[in-house]
Write a protein that holds these residues in place. Structure first.
Motif, PDB file in Angstrom:
ATOM      1  N   ARG A 101       3.885  14.097   7.390  1.00 22.93           N
ATOM      2  CA  ARG A 101       4.458  14.134   6.031  1.00 22.93           C
ATOM      3  C   ARG A 101       4.189  15.487   5.376  1.00 22.93           C
ATOM      4  N   ILE A 102       2.981  15.997   5.604  1.00 30.46           N
ATOM      5  CA  ILE A 102       2.643  17.319   5.075  1.00 30.46           C
ATOM      6  C   ILE A 102       3.488  18.397   5.757  1.00 30.46           C
ATOM      7  N   ALA A 103       3.694  18.255   7.062  1.00 38.01           N
ATOM      8  CA  ALA A 103       4.486  19.247   7.805  1.00 38.01           C
ATOM      9  C   ALA A 103       5.907  19.330   7.254  1.00 38.01           C
ATOM     10  N   LYS A 104       6.507  18.185   7.011  1.00 35.20           N
ATOM     11  CA  LYS A 104       7.878  18.156   6.490  1.00 35.20           C
ATOM     12  C   LYS A 104       7.957  18.828   5.127  1.00 35.20           C
ATOM     13  N   TRP A 105       7.006  18.501   4.256  1.00 36.61           N
ATOM     14  CA  TRP A 105       6.968  19.077   2.917  1.00 36.61           C
ATOM     15  C   TRP A 105       6.729  20.585   2.974  1.00 36.61           C
ATOM     16  N   ALA A 106       5.761  21.009   3.813  1.00 28.50           N
ATOM     17  CA  ALA A 106       5.411  22.430   3.914  1.00 28.50           C
ATOM     18  C   ALA A 106       6.569  23.255   4.464  1.00 28.50           C
ATOM     19  N   HIS A 107       7.284  22.684   5.435  1.00 24.86           N
ATOM     20  CA  HIS A 107       8.431  23.388   6.018  1.00 24.86           C
ATOM     21  C   HIS A 107       9.477  23.676   4.945  1.00 24.86           C
ATOM     22  N   LYS A 108       9.720  22.696   4.090  1.00 25.73           N
ATOM     23  CA  LYS A 108      10.703  22.890   3.012  1.00 25.73           C
ATOM     24  C   LYS A 108      10.227  23.939   2.011  1.00 25.73           C
ATOM     25  N   LYS A 109       8.898  24.093   1.899  1.00 28.12           N
ATOM     26  CA  LYS A 109       8.323  25.077   0.981  1.00 28.12           C
ATOM     27  C   LYS A 109       8.246  26.470   1.612  1.00 28.12           C
ATOM     28  N   GLY A 110       8.581  26.545   2.899  1.00 27.62           N
ATOM     29  CA  GLY A 110       8.529  27.836   3.576  1.00 27.62           C
ATOM     30  C   GLY A 110       7.136  28.244   4.022  1.00 27.62           C
ATOM     31  N   ILE A 111       6.229  27.263   4.141  1.00 30.44           N
ATOM     32  CA  ILE A 111       4.865  27.548   4.583  1.00 30.44           C
ATOM     33  C   ILE A 111       4.773  27.345   6.099  1.00 30.44           C
ATOM     34  N   LYS A 112       4.153  28.269   6.777  1.00 31.24           N
ATOM     35  CA  LYS A 112       4.010  28.173   8.226  1.00 31.24           C
ATOM     36  C   LYS A 112       3.100  26.999   8.587  1.00 31.24           C
ATOM     37  N   VAL A 113       3.490  26.224   9.615  1.00 30.66           N
ATOM     38  CA  VAL A 113       2.743  25.035  10.035  1.00 30.66           C
ATOM     39  C   VAL A 113       2.419  25.116  11.524  1.00 30.66           C
ATOM     40  N   TYR A 114       1.127  25.023  11.850  1.00 38.65           N
ATOM     41  CA  TYR A 114       0.673  24.941  13.237  1.00 38.65           C
ATOM     42  C   TYR A 114       0.032  23.569  13.456  1.00 38.65           C
ATOM     43  N   TYR A 115       0.234  23.013  14.644  1.00 39.99           N
ATOM     44  CA  TYR A 115      -0.381  21.715  14.964  1.00 39.99           C
ATOM     45  C   TYR A 115      -1.374  21.916  16.107  1.00 39.99           C
ATOM     46  N   TYR A 116      -2.646  21.612  15.835  1.00 41.10           N
ATOM     47  CA  TYR A 116      -3.711  21.722  16.824  1.00 41.10           C
ATOM     48  C   TYR A 116      -4.147  20.304  17.195  1.00 41.10           C
ATOM     49  N   ILE A 117      -4.088  19.978  18.480  1.00 44.42           N
ATOM     50  CA  ILE A 117      -4.300  18.610  18.982  1.00 44.42           C
ATOM     51  C   ILE A 117      -3.140  17.748  18.480  1.00 44.42           C
ATOM     52  N   ALA A 118      -2.063  17.818  19.191  1.00 45.88           N
ATOM     53  CA  ALA A 118      -0.784  17.250  18.760  1.00 45.88           C
ATOM     54  C   ALA A 118      -0.751  15.723  18.867  1.00 45.88           C
ATOM     55  N   PRO A 119       0.146  15.084  18.130  1.00 45.24           N
ATOM     56  CA  PRO A 119       0.341  13.634  18.267  1.00 45.24           C
ATOM     57  C   PRO A 119       0.703  13.279  19.713  1.00 45.24           C
ATOM     58  N   LYS A 120       0.254  12.124  20.162  1.00 47.47           N
ATOM     59  CA  LYS A 120       0.477  11.707  21.559  1.00 47.47           C
ATOM     60  C   LYS A 120       1.869  11.089  21.727  1.00 47.47           C
ATOM     61  N   VAL A 121       2.864  11.877  21.396  1.00 48.04           N
ATOM     62  CA  VAL A 121       4.246  11.391  21.454  1.00 48.04           C
ATOM     63  C   VAL A 121       4.709  11.154  22.881  1.00 48.04           C
ATOM     64  N   TRP A 122       4.005  11.730  23.847  1.00 47.08           N
ATOM     65  CA  TRP A 122       4.342  11.518  25.247  1.00 47.08           C
ATOM     66  C   TRP A 122       3.987  10.099  25.700  1.00 47.08           C
ATOM     67  N   ALA A 123       3.196   9.388  24.878  1.00 46.13           N
ATOM     68  CA  ALA A 123       2.809   8.010  25.214  1.00 46.13           C
ATOM     69  C   ALA A 123       3.569   6.989  24.385  1.00 46.13           C
ATOM     70  N   TRP A 124       3.693   7.237  23.079  1.00 43.05           N
ATOM     71  CA  TRP A 124       4.408   6.315  22.209  1.00 43.05           C
ATOM     72  C   TRP A 124       4.921   7.072  20.977  1.00 43.05           C
ATOM     73  N   LYS A 125       5.820   6.437  20.266  1.00 50.11           N
ATOM     74  CA  LYS A 125       6.447   7.039  19.077  1.00 50.11           C
ATOM     75  C   LYS A 125       7.071   8.403  19.407  1.00 50.11           C
ATOM     76  N   GLU A 126       7.833   8.422  20.489  1.00 46.54           N
ATOM     77  CA  GLU A 126       8.453   9.676  20.930  1.00 46.54           C
ATOM     78  C   GLU A 126       9.470  10.203  19.918  1.00 46.54           C
ATOM     79  N   TRP A 127       9.886   9.342  19.014  1.00 47.32           N
ATOM     80  CA  TRP A 127      10.834   9.782  18.001  1.00 47.32           C
ATOM     81  C   TRP A 127      10.247  10.884  17.119  1.00 47.32           C
ATOM     82  N   ARG A 128       8.912  11.038  17.124  1.00 47.82           N
ATOM     83  CA  ARG A 128       8.283  12.090  16.325  1.00 47.82           C
ATOM     84  C   ARG A 128       8.564  13.489  16.882  1.00 47.82           C
ATOM     85  N   VAL A 129       9.019  13.560  18.121  1.00 47.77           N
ATOM     86  CA  VAL A 129       9.296  14.864  18.729  1.00 47.77           C
ATOM     87  C   VAL A 129      10.304  15.648  17.899  1.00 47.77           C
TER      88      VAL A 129
END
Length: 375
Positions: A101-129
């Motif tokens: 939710r923060i990533a989506k908001w920050a992207h719209k604000k033009g703030i750079k977003v890095y993800y360290y230790i990413a969500p395990k979308v390869w196992a479940w909730k792949e729609w987050r990709v």
């Protein structure tokens, strides 16, 4: 540069603190604002703490629904803190329901977003990709297979190793001898089997009874449940009564280091046990409906990080609604000293260690982050 970091769980606090130290070494002008815990406070100072993870952690759908108003309020507080701090980058650490939710908001604000230790979308909730690709500028992965996965989805990805390797190395440097460990904890001289039953109350409730039942078939061993400090001892003790299983709190790595084998639930604990060179089996209780639906819900054939990283079943996974005690007993005997699977498993663990990488991952990640920002 200014770094806003969000970690919503104890493990994220630990990883975040190490990353912050690395960033401070690479960027002498680094300043931090963060949601995290005491370990991150040690690096960034109490004045940098916006929210403690203890106030942010809600596990399970019921708990989340009960606290929706609090969660949304915390998200808004976090957004206001980010605007006031005006960071060069936001670094998100796991905790996807909040952080995306923060990533989506920050992207719209033009703030750079890095993800360290990413969500395990390869196992479940792949729609987050799709959201990660759209709202996150770069992903920093701690498993080599993740790197290929995210790159295949068109996401910029960097792998520099796994910080767990450093945790284990630091622990080994101050490890008590077996004699000291036994004396300090009033144990006897029987060989040890470690029980890692999970870090959430629901996991303890579902898995510890099966582990205790299994222990009764091995009177020649002493079984030790490695408790986590944020779960009350009484919860563990309710399952340990009328058994010979010992309770030790906040001594997981110490117990593992002196164990002959371990019974582990899913999660990082499976990887930690393997990297320490301790033969293991996975026991994970699931509802009958999940057992039936598992092939359709889970995107990968395994649940343990050992098997996922190696791409094969190096450790046995007993994921079921009702544990077959006879099969579990045979499996445990096969990985104890003299067992027919022990040597092969230790060889697989050596291969896993090579894949995961060497010490110093947190600093390598920090160096890459600072270099990319300056680039």
């Amino acid at each position: 540069m200014k770094y806003f970091i969000i970690a919503g769980e104890p493990s994220g606090d630990l990883h975040g603190s190490k990353l912050m130290r690395g960033i401070a070494n690479s960027d002498s002008n680094a300043s931090f604002s963060f949601c995290g815990g005491d370990r991150m406070v040690e690096v960034g100072g109490r004045e940098g703490l916006i929210k403690h993870y203890k106030d942010m952690s809600f596990f399970g759908i019921v708990q989340v629904l009960k606290n929706l108003q609090i969660i949304f309020s915390q998200i808004n507080q976090c957004k206001k803190a980010i605007e006031q701090f005006n960071p060069d980058v936001i670094i998100l650490i796991d905790y996807p329901s909040f952080n995306m939710r923060i990533a989506k908001w920050a992207h719209k604000k033009g703030i750079k977003v890095y993800y360290y230790i990413a969500p395990k979308v390869w196992a479940w909730k792949e729609w987050r990709v799709k959201s990660i690709r759209k709202y996150v500028d770069r992903v920093y992965t701690i498993f080599p297979f993740e790197t290929e996965y995210f790159k295949g989805k068109g996401i910029q990805t960097t792998f520099c190793g796994n910080p767990l390797v450093d945790d284990i190395a630091q622990m080994r440097a101050k490890l008590p001898t077996r004699e000291q460990f036994i004396a300090q904890n009033n144990l006897d001289n029987r060989p040890i089997v470690a029980l890692l039953a999970g870090s959430r109350i629901s996991e303890i409730r579902e898995n510890l009874p099966d582990m205790v039942a299994l222990s009764q078939h091995f009177p020649e061993y002493q079984f030790i449940v490695t408790a986590v400090p944020w779960i009350d001892r009484a919860i563990y003790q309710s399952y340990l009564s009328n058994s010979d299983v010992k309770y030790l709190c906040n001594q997981t790595q110490q117990t593992l280091s002196h164990a002959e084998a371990a019974i582990v639930t899913s999660g990082t604990a499976t990887l930690e046990t393997a990297l320490m060179g301790i033969p293991e089996m996975v026991v994970y209780h699931v509802p009958k409906l999940y057992e039936i639906l598992r092939p359709y819900v889970l995107k990968i054939p395994y649940i343990s990080l050992v098997n996922i990283n190696l791409g094969r079943e190096a450790v046995k996974e007993l994921v079921c609604a009702k544990l077959d005690i006879d099969s579990a007993t045979a499996e445990l005997r096969s990985i104890l000293k003299g067992g027919d699977k022990r040597d092969k498993m230790l060889s697989d663990f050596a291969e896993l260690s090579s894949l995961i990488g060497s010490k110093g991952a947190s600093h390598r990640f920090a160096t890459e982050i600072v270099k990319t920002l300056k680039g």
